[in-house]
Design a protein around this motif. Structure first.
Motif, PDB file in Angstrom:
ATOM      1  N   ASP A 246     -46.847 -47.992 -31.196  1.00 35.67           N
ATOM      2  CA  ASP A 246     -46.893 -48.453 -29.817  1.00 35.67           C
ATOM      3  C   ASP A 246     -48.114 -47.970 -29.089  1.00 35.67           C
ATOM      4  O   ASP A 246     -48.080 -47.751 -27.894  1.00 35.67           O
ATOM      5  CB  ASP A 246     -45.652 -47.901 -29.082  1.00 35.67           C
ATOM      6  CG  ASP A 246     -44.459 -48.769 -29.357  1.00 35.67           C
ATOM      7  OD1 ASP A 246     -44.663 -49.922 -29.741  1.00 35.67           O
ATOM      8  OD2 ASP A 246     -43.349 -48.268 -29.207  1.00 35.67           O
ATOM      9  N   GLY A 248     -50.857 -49.044 -27.910  1.00 39.13           N
ATOM     10  CA  GLY A 248     -51.499 -49.656 -26.756  1.00 39.13           C
ATOM     11  C   GLY A 248     -50.562 -49.919 -25.615  1.00 39.13           C
ATOM     12  O   GLY A 248     -50.976 -50.318 -24.546  1.00 39.13           O
ATOM     13  N   GLU A 249     -49.263 -49.690 -25.834  1.00 35.45           N
ATOM     14  CA  GLU A 249     -48.319 -50.174 -24.845  1.00 35.45           C
ATOM     15  C   GLU A 249     -48.346 -49.353 -23.579  1.00 35.45           C
ATOM     16  O   GLU A 249     -48.237 -48.149 -23.615  1.00 35.45           O
ATOM     17  CB  GLU A 249     -46.916 -50.117 -25.460  1.00 35.45           C
ATOM     18  CG  GLU A 249     -45.975 -51.091 -24.857  1.00 35.45           C
ATOM     19  CD  GLU A 249     -44.609 -50.981 -25.492  1.00 35.45           C
ATOM     20  OE1 GLU A 249     -44.395 -50.036 -26.248  1.00 35.45           O
ATOM     21  OE2 GLU A 249     -43.781 -51.832 -25.205  1.00 35.45           O
ATOM     22  N   PHE A 250     -48.483 -50.004 -22.444  1.00 31.64           N
ATOM     23  CA  PHE A 250     -48.273 -49.357 -21.163  1.00 31.64           C
ATOM     24  C   PHE A 250     -49.236 -48.235 -20.874  1.00 31.64           C
ATOM     25  O   PHE A 250     -48.940 -47.383 -20.047  1.00 31.64           O
ATOM     26  CB  PHE A 250     -46.858 -48.773 -21.066  1.00 31.64           C
ATOM     27  CG  PHE A 250     -45.775 -49.789 -21.162  1.00 31.64           C
ATOM     28  CD1 PHE A 250     -44.585 -49.468 -21.758  1.00 31.64           C
ATOM     29  CD2 PHE A 250     -45.932 -51.062 -20.669  1.00 31.64           C
ATOM     30  CE1 PHE A 250     -43.574 -50.392 -21.845  1.00 31.64           C
ATOM     31  CE2 PHE A 250     -44.939 -51.998 -20.757  1.00 31.64           C
ATOM     32  CZ  PHE A 250     -43.746 -51.662 -21.353  1.00 31.64           C
ATOM     33  N   THR A 251     -50.405 -48.167 -21.525  1.00 29.51           N
ATOM     34  CA  THR A 251     -51.295 -47.034 -21.258  1.00 29.51           C
ATOM     35  C   THR A 251     -51.649 -46.985 -19.797  1.00 29.51           C
ATOM     36  O   THR A 251     -51.525 -45.958 -19.146  1.00 29.51           O
ATOM     37  CB  THR A 251     -52.619 -47.192 -22.013  1.00 29.51           C
ATOM     38  OG1 THR A 251     -52.487 -48.192 -22.977  1.00 29.51           O
ATOM     39  CG2 THR A 251     -53.045 -45.907 -22.632  1.00 29.51           C
ATOM     40  N   ALA A 253     -50.317 -48.607 -17.178  1.00 26.88           N
ATOM     41  CA  ALA A 253     -49.211 -48.475 -16.240  1.00 26.88           C
ATOM     42  C   ALA A 253     -48.739 -47.025 -16.174  1.00 26.88           C
ATOM     43  O   ALA A 253     -48.479 -46.489 -15.098  1.00 26.88           O
ATOM     44  CB  ALA A 253     -48.063 -49.387 -16.660  1.00 26.88           C
ATOM     45  N   ASN A 663     -36.681 -56.719 -31.169  1.00 22.77           N
ATOM     46  CA  ASN A 663     -37.274 -56.328 -29.899  1.00 22.77           C
ATOM     47  C   ASN A 663     -38.411 -57.269 -29.513  1.00 22.77           C
ATOM     48  O   ASN A 663     -38.485 -57.771 -28.389  1.00 22.77           O
ATOM     49  CB  ASN A 663     -37.811 -54.907 -30.046  1.00 22.77           C
ATOM     50  CG  ASN A 663     -37.751 -54.172 -28.739  1.00 22.77           C
ATOM     51  OD1 ASN A 663     -37.150 -54.653 -27.794  1.00 22.77           O
ATOM     52  ND2 ASN A 663     -38.366 -53.023 -28.700  1.00 22.77           N
ATOM     53  N   LYS A 667     -38.647 -59.996 -26.360  1.00 19.87           N
ATOM     54  CA  LYS A 667     -39.726 -59.957 -25.378  1.00 19.87           C
ATOM     55  C   LYS A 667     -40.394 -61.321 -25.260  1.00 19.87           C
ATOM     56  O   LYS A 667     -40.646 -61.823 -24.155  1.00 19.87           O
ATOM     57  CB  LYS A 667     -40.751 -58.927 -25.836  1.00 19.87           C
ATOM     58  CG  LYS A 667     -41.141 -57.999 -24.751  1.00 19.87           C
ATOM     59  CD  LYS A 667     -42.200 -57.076 -25.264  1.00 19.87           C
ATOM     60  CE  LYS A 667     -42.582 -56.142 -24.151  1.00 19.87           C
ATOM     61  NZ  LYS A 667     -43.301 -55.032 -24.687  1.00 19.87           N
ATOM     62  N   MET A 670     -38.175 -63.733 -23.415  1.00 25.12           N
ATOM     63  CA  MET A 670     -38.164 -63.464 -21.991  1.00 25.12           C
ATOM     64  C   MET A 670     -39.387 -64.083 -21.344  1.00 25.12           C
ATOM     65  O   MET A 670     -39.321 -64.741 -20.319  1.00 25.12           O
ATOM     66  CB  MET A 670     -38.178 -61.950 -21.790  1.00 25.12           C
ATOM     67  CG  MET A 670     -37.437 -61.502 -20.585  1.00 25.12           C
ATOM     68  SD  MET A 670     -36.948 -59.794 -20.701  1.00 25.12           S
ATOM     69  CE  MET A 670     -38.482 -58.967 -20.799  1.00 25.12           C
ATOM     70  N   GLN A 671     -40.533 -63.865 -21.961  1.00 23.00           N
ATOM     71  CA  GLN A 671     -41.760 -64.384 -21.402  1.00 23.00           C
ATOM     72  C   GLN A 671     -41.738 -65.902 -21.365  1.00 23.00           C
ATOM     73  O   GLN A 671     -42.163 -66.526 -20.398  1.00 23.00           O
ATOM     74  CB  GLN A 671     -42.938 -63.913 -22.238  1.00 23.00           C
ATOM     75  CG  GLN A 671     -44.198 -63.876 -21.437  1.00 23.00           C
ATOM     76  CD  GLN A 671     -45.154 -62.848 -22.001  1.00 23.00           C
ATOM     77  OE1 GLN A 671     -44.805 -62.076 -22.884  1.00 23.00           O
ATOM     78  NE2 GLN A 671     -46.349 -62.860 -21.508  1.00 23.00           N
ATOM     79  N   ARG A 674     -39.527 -67.209 -18.584  1.00 20.18           N
ATOM     80  CA  ARG A 674     -40.142 -67.038 -17.283  1.00 20.18           C
ATOM     81  C   ARG A 674     -41.262 -68.050 -17.075  1.00 20.18           C
ATOM     82  O   ARG A 674     -41.434 -68.602 -15.993  1.00 20.18           O
ATOM     83  CB  ARG A 674     -40.708 -65.628 -17.151  1.00 20.18           C
ATOM     84  CG  ARG A 674     -39.640 -64.575 -17.056  1.00 20.18           C
ATOM     85  CD  ARG A 674     -38.720 -64.839 -15.889  1.00 20.18           C
ATOM     86  NE  ARG A 674     -37.570 -63.985 -15.874  1.00 20.18           N
ATOM     87  CZ  ARG A 674     -37.495 -62.882 -15.165  1.00 20.18           C
ATOM     88  NH1 ARG A 674     -38.504 -62.511 -14.424  1.00 20.18           N
ATOM     89  NH2 ARG A 674     -36.413 -62.153 -15.195  1.00 20.18           N
ATOM     90  N   LYS A 678     -41.426 -70.834 -14.102  1.00 23.29           N
ATOM     91  CA  LYS A 678     -42.543 -70.906 -13.174  1.00 23.29           C
ATOM     92  C   LYS A 678     -43.158 -72.290 -13.175  1.00 23.29           C
ATOM     93  O   LYS A 678     -43.499 -72.834 -12.130  1.00 23.29           O
ATOM     94  CB  LYS A 678     -43.588 -69.876 -13.581  1.00 23.29           C
ATOM     95  CG  LYS A 678     -44.138 -69.180 -12.368  1.00 23.29           C
ATOM     96  CD  LYS A 678     -44.994 -68.030 -12.766  1.00 23.29           C
ATOM     97  CE  LYS A 678     -46.390 -68.328 -12.284  1.00 23.29           C
ATOM     98  NZ  LYS A 678     -47.367 -67.502 -12.883  1.00 23.29           N
ATOM     99  N   PRO A 727     -34.142 -57.675 -16.863  1.00 23.78           N
ATOM    100  CA  PRO A 727     -34.711 -58.842 -16.172  1.00 23.78           C
ATOM    101  C   PRO A 727     -34.450 -60.126 -16.934  1.00 23.78           C
ATOM    102  O   PRO A 727     -34.272 -61.164 -16.354  1.00 23.78           O
ATOM    103  CB  PRO A 727     -36.201 -58.541 -16.127  1.00 23.78           C
ATOM    104  CG  PRO A 727     -36.370 -57.182 -16.636  1.00 23.78           C
ATOM    105  CD  PRO A 727     -35.093 -56.652 -17.137  1.00 23.78           C
TER     106      PRO A 727
END
Lengths: 783, 189
Positions: A246, A248-251, A253, A663, A667, A670-671, A674, A678, A727
């Protein structure tokens, strides 16, 4: 809930005789309600409400529970119940207090926080690793000291009583000399520090403590405990950090939301923290951009191949150098007129190699032009190969020496047995047939075998000590002297020393961590032959903590660019695990194959060291356990067990892969939903190919309603409140409804389309276009 | 219902223990520190409300870049001026205490970072957040270009539904995976 309140109020009005007449259903309902209220009381502090509201709710819930708990339990039961509840509360409080106490006991927390606030988390991670090692070594020291050293000192024979515990007579004059002691000869050699001191009596003292068994068990338990601790820490790190996958994830944020430390109460530290946060932002932005660079591939490849070739050459060279030096030290062993350098040549060369080669590798690696993080990994790998090669060459050389000593031992053993037999023969000859006592010889005069285990132990101790000396000297000269020179010579030097060439040093994290890991490997290898080595290491780690903390704060500057080898500490833990296995091998090999010395150590007189276990099983344990062990040691049982474990590992591996896969799928889904939603809001044309095809298939395409009138009410509401639903689920629910309405339009609901679409009074004003996003929370839609 | 009399009542104390994550000693310490900030006359009034400036003199909050936001978020006053009663103060300490759950902390963190109080973290909120974190002086601030790059990277990571803002669930999703959020989001008296 209201009707239940009414029911309960009506119940409270009636008297106690009504209680028995509560039906089953009502009881169950009441029970459920009470449980719910109790849960509310327990979790009320988790709710992000204001205190006033919580107070009101708490009082109401407590009243309810108090009133009706009695209705459920009968008289005596109530007291027991109240007691249980009180005990539970006390237990929770006790747990909390204990946790607080435990956190308060962790040493050096303040020091590490200081380092962290000045240098950032990567430098601090080295010190946290050091502290962890210190803890582990402390436990190992406790085992060794408490179970091996102390019993021998307290309950065993004192110094000078038997040959193995006495300095031989010829050496006794020089035994106290400083130079002899520094070589770990003389009194040092015949002390609890080394293997040779321990007696082989099966049980000692009043408590019948079985020292040889304990020695073996502690030796094996050292490895077992270390293995357990390392794996547990790795598992914990993998849990929290998500492992290397993981990366690169959320670095960004996380840097944004979690980097501020709310415990900072000092304005200078806060300034430091601001600076470090800014640097880390800037560097991670640059990091992202580094990934886009184009260059000449062939030149790079050639340079990389050449660099690898050079480095392999230097690795080979260092291995040969060590081999050469060990051979020379074997020649030296026969001479007595050695200078200090010649005596310590081996250890010095090894430590110097460990000092000189890493910067050499780094300079050669400039040719390769990798991304800094990858370059760091290569560098670590090469240093690891260097240390490993050195260590194993050293071991092989040592092994040669052991074999020589074993041959020597054979001849001495025969000589001393012969002498003993002669003595007894003479004795019985002189004084016909009485039991002959032990020969009245001064223990210092007895012929001694070479005792290879102690020799090995001495080698490891010397290596560790020289390693300590070299590393401390390096810090002193390389960092401190450099800082002093730069600071004071700067006033009278041509160029700016601080900004230009030498400047202040940066803390070399990877070098230090690897040094620590290899040092631990040597300790693990040597601890079996020199029980005192663990104690020396504990002292070393303790002093190192203070010394290096001081050196870092006084002489180093923060790194300009910080790249950690991996997000979690698992990289270094993995190295430690590897070293643990590699140091386990020689020790287990020697325990299993080499015969112990005949006159020193706790296993003297036995054919193999692990015979102690056999002896214990035979003599001390009940008979059926012995047969049980012999069955369990049967290969026919062990091989299936090993196969089972391999299968379990394979199964767990595939389960974890399946979870990761699921997982990712969730994800993506979900994207996608959404995106769909939109698009539906902005324009009727769906970008998703599947949905497009579906729409084409619809029979009444013309009946599809025009751009859906703005219905913002659906969206902002669920998001503003703190919800615990994922979400995805909320979105999916909304989307499905929309799908249904669009996929099967009910013409009757809207009436036949007999008039053109009405003036877009509800739609976006002309000219606004679909670009006007109806993002959530953007306020009222355009009207 | 709170009192700023010199002693907290026993039943009030146990109620506070139920309602917050604080232990008895921590509540008493909070009471003592709160009372130190009161003037002599205010000490006798029940339910005194301390203005924000006096709360900000506490050493634990003085160096915090988010101190004003913290006071505003935990304040229950009508005028939104960041003044805190004792109960608000306890709420604050409870949310920042060691034993508070991830949900509570992330909920309050979200509200603290939401500078315009609109329920989501949009570009403006994130920009002000970054400026808070990089300090007040000019040489530590990021340039506009860097700021843009940074915020777009953040939105790329955390904005799952791609609407340009980070809402509470997305925020909680990001935060829950972070290993050091819980330990850094802590204030202890």
């Amino acid at each position: 809930m209201c009707d239940l309140m009414m029911m309960s109020s009506s119940d409270s009005n009636s008297d106690s005789e009504e209680e028995e007449s509560l039906s089953e259903g009502e009881m169950a309902q009441l029970l459920e309600e009470v449980e719910e209220k109790k849960k509310l009381i327990a979790t009320i502090r988790n709710k992000p409400w204001r205190m006033k509201r919580r107070l009101v709710d708490l009082k109401e819930a407590q009243e309810f529970v108090d009133k009706f708990e009695g209705a459920l339990g009968k008289g005596k039961g109530r007291k027991w119940f109240a007691y249980k509840v009180m005990m539970k509360k006390k237990w929770i409080k006790f747990q909390r207090d204990f946790e607080n106490f435990r956190t308060a006991c962790i040493p050096w927390e303040r020091k590490i926080k200081d380092v962290e606030s000045h240098f950032g988390s990567s430098v601090a991670s080295y010190f946290i690793f050091l502290r962890w090692m210190y803890g582990m070594n402390l436990v190992l020291f406790g085992f060794t000291f408490g179970l091996v050293v102390i019993p021998e000192v307290l309950m065993g024979l004192p110094y000078g009583s038997i040959p193995r515990k006495t300095v031989p007579t010829p050496d006794q004059d020089t035994a106290q000399d400083y130079s002899v002691l520094m070589d770990f000869n003389g009194y040092c050699k015949y002390s609890v520090l080394f293997y040779g001191y321990y007696n082989n009596q099966r049980t000692i003292g009043l408590l019948k403590f079985r020292l040889p068994l304990s020695y073996l068990m502690v030796g094996i338990g050292t490895f077992g405990y270390s293995l357990m601790v390392v794996i547990r820490t790795m598992a914990k790190n993998a849990d929290v950090g998500g492992g290397d996958g993981d990366e690169g994830e959320f670095t960004f944020a996380w840097k944004m939301f979690t980097s501020w430390d709310y415990l900072i109460g000092n304005s200078e530290t806060a300034d430091n923290k601001y600076a470090s946060i800014t640097t880390s932002f800037k560097e991670s932005i640059v990091d992202e951009q580094e990934n886009q660079k184009d260059e000449n591939i062939h030149l790079r490849r050639f340079l990389r191949v050449m660099a690898n070739f050079l480095i392999t050459c230097s690795l080979g060279g260092s291995g040969y150098l060590i081999y050469f030096v060990v051979k020379r030290s074997q020649e030296f062993a026969n001479r007595t007129d050695l200078s200090w350098y010649e005596k310590n040549e081996l250890e010095l060369i090894m430590s110097l190699l460990g000092l000189v080669c890493p910067p050499l590798f780094e300079t050669i690696a400039e040719l390769e032009d990798y991304h800094p993080r990858i370059a760091l990994k290569w560098q670590l790998g090469r240093i690891f190969a260097l240390f490993l090669g050195n260590l194993y060459t050293f071991l092989f050389a040592l092994f040669d020496e052991v074999n020589t000593k074993l041959e020597q031992e054979d001849s001495i053993k025969n000589a001393s047995i012969w002498a003993m037999k002669e003595y007894y023969a003479n004795y019985t000859l002189m004084l016909n047939g009485t039991d002959s006592p032990i020969p009245p010889m001064d223990p210092g005069d007895v012929i001694r075998g070479p005792c290879w285990e102690t020799a090995v132990g001495i080698e490891f101790v010397k290596l560790t000590v020289s390693d300590i000396q070299v590393s401390y000297l390096t810090i002193l000269i390389g960092d401190f002297a450099r800082a002093v020179i730069v600071r004071f010579l700067n006033y009278c030097w041509c160029w700016d020393l601080e900004a230009g060439f030498p400047s202040y040093g940066e803390f070399d994290i990877s070098g230090n961590v690897l040094g620590l890991v290899f040092n631990q490997g040597m300790i693990w290898m040597g601890a079996f032959y020199a029980p005192g080595l663990v104690g020396i290491n504990v002292l070393r780690l303790l002093s190192s903590m203070y010394y290096q903390c001081w050196a870092v704060m006084a002489t180093n500057v923060p790194h300009e660019r910080v790249f950690k080898a991996s997000k979690s500490n698992n990289f270094y833990m993995g190295l430690l695990l590897l070293i643990l296995f590699l140091s386990l091998l020689p020790v287990v090999f020697t325990i299993m194959t080499l015969p112990p010395s005949f006159d020193c150590g706790p296993f003297s007189g036995k054919v193999k060291m692990f015979d102690v276990i056999m002896e214990t099983i035979d003599l001390d344990l009940p008979a059926f356990l012995g047969t049980l062990f012999s069955y369990a040691a049967n290969p026919g049982l062990i091989i299936p067990a090993v196969l089972l474990m391999v299968l379990a590992i394979y199964y767990l591996n595939s389960v974890s892969e399946a979870y990761q896969h699921a997982n990712m799928e969730l994800k993506k889904k979900m994207q996608m939903t959404r995106d769909e939603e939109k698009n539906r809001r902005n324009n009727t044309d769906s970008t998703n190919q599947v949905m497009k095809d579906l729409e084409d298939l619809l029979p009444n395409r013309s009946l599809m309603p025009p751009a859906p009138p703005p219905q913002p009410v659906k969206k902002p509401e669920p998001e503003a409140k703190p919800t615990k639903t994922r979400p995805g689920t909320a979105g999916k629910g909304v989307n499905l409804q929309r799908d249904v309405t669009l996929a099967s339009p009910n013409p009757n609901a809207r009436g036949p389309v007999s008039r053109p679409p009405g003036p877009r009074g509800h739609g976006p004003p002309p000219g606004a276009g679909p670009g006007r996003g109806r993002g959530r929370g953007r306020g009222a839609p355009p009207r | 219902m709170g009192t700023t009399a010199s002693q907290l009542g026993k039943d009030l104390l146990s109620e506070y223990q139920e309602l917050t994550f604080l232990t008895k000693q921590e509540i008493l310490l909070a009471h003592k520190r709160f009372a130190e900030l009161l003037t002599k006359d205010e000490k006798d009034l029940p339910n005194t409300r301390l203005p924000m400036e006096r709360i900000l003199t506490l050493p634990e909050l003085k160096s915090n870049p988010f101190r004003r936001r913290i006071c505003l978020v935990f304040s229950t006053s009508q005028h939104k001026d960041g003044s805190l009663t004792f109960e608000d103060f306890l709420d604050l300490l409870s949310a920042f205490s060691d034993s508070a759950t991830m949900e509570i902390k992330s909920h309050y963190a979200f509200r603290i970072f939401d500078f315009d109080d609109d329920g989501t973290l949009d570009y403006g909120d994130l920009e002000r957040l970054v400026n808070c974190l990089t300090g007040e002086t000019d040489d530590t601030r990021l340039t506009d270009e860097e700021m843009r790059q940074l915020i777009s990277n953040i939105l790329e990571e955390s904005d799952i539904d791609k609407d340009g803002t980070v809402n509470l669930s997305e925020f909680q999703h990001v935060i829950s995976r972070s290993p050091d959020f819980v330990s850094s989001f802590k204030i202890v008296l």
